[in-house]
Design an enzyme around this catalytic site. Structure first.
Site, mmCIF file in Angstrom:
data_model
loop_
_atom_site.group_PDB
_atom_site.id
_atom_site.type_symbol
_atom_site.label_atom_id
_atom_site.label_comp_id
_atom_site.label_asym_id
_atom_site.label_seq_id
_atom_site.Cartn_x
_atom_site.Cartn_y
_atom_site.Cartn_z
ATOM 1 N N ARG A 146 1.022 -64.239 88.634
ATOM 2 C CA ARG A 146 0.345 -63.059 88.084
ATOM 3 C C ARG A 146 -0.152 -62.135 89.189
ATOM 4 O O ARG A 146 -0.196 -60.917 89.002
ATOM 5 C CB ARG A 146 -0.797 -63.509 87.169
ATOM 6 C CG ARG A 146 -0.267 -64.058 85.859
ATOM 7 C CD ARG A 146 -1.275 -64.864 85.076
ATOM 8 N NE ARG A 146 -0.623 -65.383 83.868
ATOM 9 C CZ ARG A 146 -1.087 -66.366 83.119
ATOM 10 N NH1 ARG A 146 -2.225 -66.970 83.449
ATOM 11 N NH2 ARG A 146 -0.423 -66.772 82.052
ATOM 12 N N TYR A 173 5.437 -59.751 80.912
ATOM 13 C CA TYR A 173 5.863 -61.058 81.432
ATOM 14 C C TYR A 173 4.810 -61.719 82.307
ATOM 15 O O TYR A 173 3.836 -61.118 82.704
ATOM 16 C CB TYR A 173 7.218 -61.008 82.127
ATOM 17 C CG TYR A 173 7.483 -60.046 83.252
ATOM 18 C CD1 TYR A 173 6.491 -59.494 84.044
ATOM 19 C CD2 TYR A 173 8.811 -59.716 83.539
ATOM 20 C CE1 TYR A 173 6.792 -58.637 85.076
ATOM 21 C CE2 TYR A 173 9.134 -58.857 84.589
ATOM 22 C CZ TYR A 173 8.118 -58.324 85.352
ATOM 23 O OH TYR A 173 8.436 -57.486 86.375
ATOM 24 N N GLU A 174 5.038 -63.003 82.535
ATOM 25 C CA GLU A 174 4.099 -63.897 83.233
ATOM 26 C C GLU A 174 2.720 -63.886 82.580
ATOM 27 O O GLU A 174 1.688 -63.913 83.260
ATOM 28 C CB GLU A 174 4.059 -63.579 84.723
ATOM 29 C CG GLU A 174 5.407 -63.899 85.375
ATOM 30 C CD GLU A 174 5.402 -63.877 86.874
ATOM 31 O OE1 GLU A 174 4.411 -64.331 87.469
ATOM 32 O OE2 GLU A 174 6.406 -63.431 87.455
ATOM 33 N N GLY A 175 2.737 -63.856 81.259
ATOM 34 C CA GLY A 175 1.525 -63.821 80.466
ATOM 35 C C GLY A 175 1.200 -62.404 80.048
ATOM 36 O O GLY A 175 0.872 -61.569 80.898
#
Length: 380
Positions: free
Chosen positions: A244, A363-365
């Protein structure tokens, strides 16, 4: 509190800036249109030592520091965000999975050193059709087989998937207990049964290579397991924390790249007998965007320094990811507007940057997930 970059960090920025101008800026529009990744430039960048900036020398890195790595992602993303996410996934998600697992030193030398030294490319296999924000919804299964395992399942949205020499695959040994049985393996390119599936046709980051990765009776040895059953989910979440920060750097770079294009345009373009920046509304809008970028930079660098120091950084990473990506979306949208009709044209780049910015909020949370992470830290 020292806000100055070290001489070594500034040198990294300078090297990356020179590389991006020479190797990435030419052809960036064409690569976006054709969904072509600059593989040779990616390998060249690895040979410069950029993929090992945050890893120890004994595992192929340069041990320069995590902030130096984040600065490099930010810098390349000013020009080519597709290259930026390929870089981030290679280093943060693949590299982080191996480095921060309970893998032995021998496993780290085998699976991390080639990536950190720029000799190979890595990807990260976590997301599935049934497991996006809910990473616990995995359906990829590892079945014990003699002294190894057999893997079956399909991963989706694998950045670098079609290019990768090594992929970390997260899977379950016992679906009835869910993440309590999640493990992680490194699967090498060319392993029988392991192949690229659908290659995605995307709105943004079009040059990045993103695909399904299909596992059909893929046999792996026990020494390819880097996270034992029950340890995989914790490793995935820890790795995503670092990822992140990488996505935050990508987003910040996008925002800065678009801002610079808009600033130059406002200085050169004349309307009503004077340069556009003389219009107070536009000048004030740029002041607002600049302040947003500066605030995003501070929370990003703070998260990177916390990680570099070995301090807790989960909440800081979520704040950085959410802040930088929201700023990227705001800045790029406003820059398209400020360039007027030209902003909508590919040759001015900002329309591509706006399309690239959107995925950083997802993306990536997703940024909704980041709010869960942040609020969880507040009320734990």
């Amino acid at each position: 509190m020292d806000f100055e970059l070290s001489a070594q960090e500034q040198e990294i920025v300078n090297q990356v800036r020179e590389f991006t101008q020479k190797r990435l800026a030419p052809g960036v529009v064409e690569r976006d249109e054709k969904s072509e990744f600059p593989l040779e430039a990616f390998k060249e960048f690895g040979n410069m030592g950029m993929y090992g900036l945050c890893y120890p020398q004994e595992f192929g890195g340069t041990d320069t520091g995590y902030l130096a790595y984040i600065l490099a992602v930010e810098e390349v993303s000013k020009i080519d965000a597709s290259f930026g996410i390929g870089f981030s996934v290679n280093t943060s998600l693949y590299g982080g999975s191996v480095m921060y697992s309970n893998a032995t030193d021998e496993q780290k030398k085998r699976f991390l050193s080639p990536i950190a030294s720029g000799k190979a490319i890595g990807s990260f296999g976590l997301t599935e059709a049934s497991a996006g924000s809910d990473a616990a919804g995995q359906q990829t299964i590892a079945t014990p087989d003699g002294d190894g395992y057999v893997l079956n399942g399909t991963k989706i949205f694998n950045t670098n998937g079609p290019l990768a020499d090594y992929t970390v695959v997260y899977c379950l040994l016992d679906p009835s207990v869910g993440t309590k049985s999640m493990a992680a393996f490194v699967v090498e390119k060319g392993t029988p049964g392991f192949h690229v599936g659908k290659i995605e046709n995307k709105m943004g980051i079009r040059s990045a290579q993103v695909s399904e990765m299909v596992l059909s009776n893929v046999k792996v040895s026990a020494d390819q397991m880097i996270a034992k059953p029950g340890e995989g989910f914790k490793l995935a979440m820890k790795t995503l924390d670092g990822g992140r920060i990488g996505v935050g750097a990508q987003a910040l770079g996008i925002a800065e790249g678009a801002f610079e294009i808009a600033r130059d345009y406002l200085k050169q373009r004349e309307q009503f007998g004077k340069p556009l920046f003389k219009q107070q509304y536009l000048a004030f809008k740029m002041a607002e965007l600049y302040a947003d970028i500066e605030k995003a930079k501070l929370v990003l660098y703070k998260a990177a320094k916390l990680k570099e120091a070995g301090k807790p950084f989960t909440t800081a990473a979520a704040i950085a990811k959410m802040t930088c990506t929201d700023v990227a979306m705001k800045v790029t949208t406003e820059c398209v507007q400020m360039l007027g009709g030209n902003g909508y044209m590919k040759e001015y780049h900002v329309e591509r940057m706006m399309r690239d910015a959107k995925i950083t909020q997802i993306y990536e949370g997703t940024n909704e997930i980041q709010k869960l992470v942040i609020s969880g830290g507040l009320f734990r």
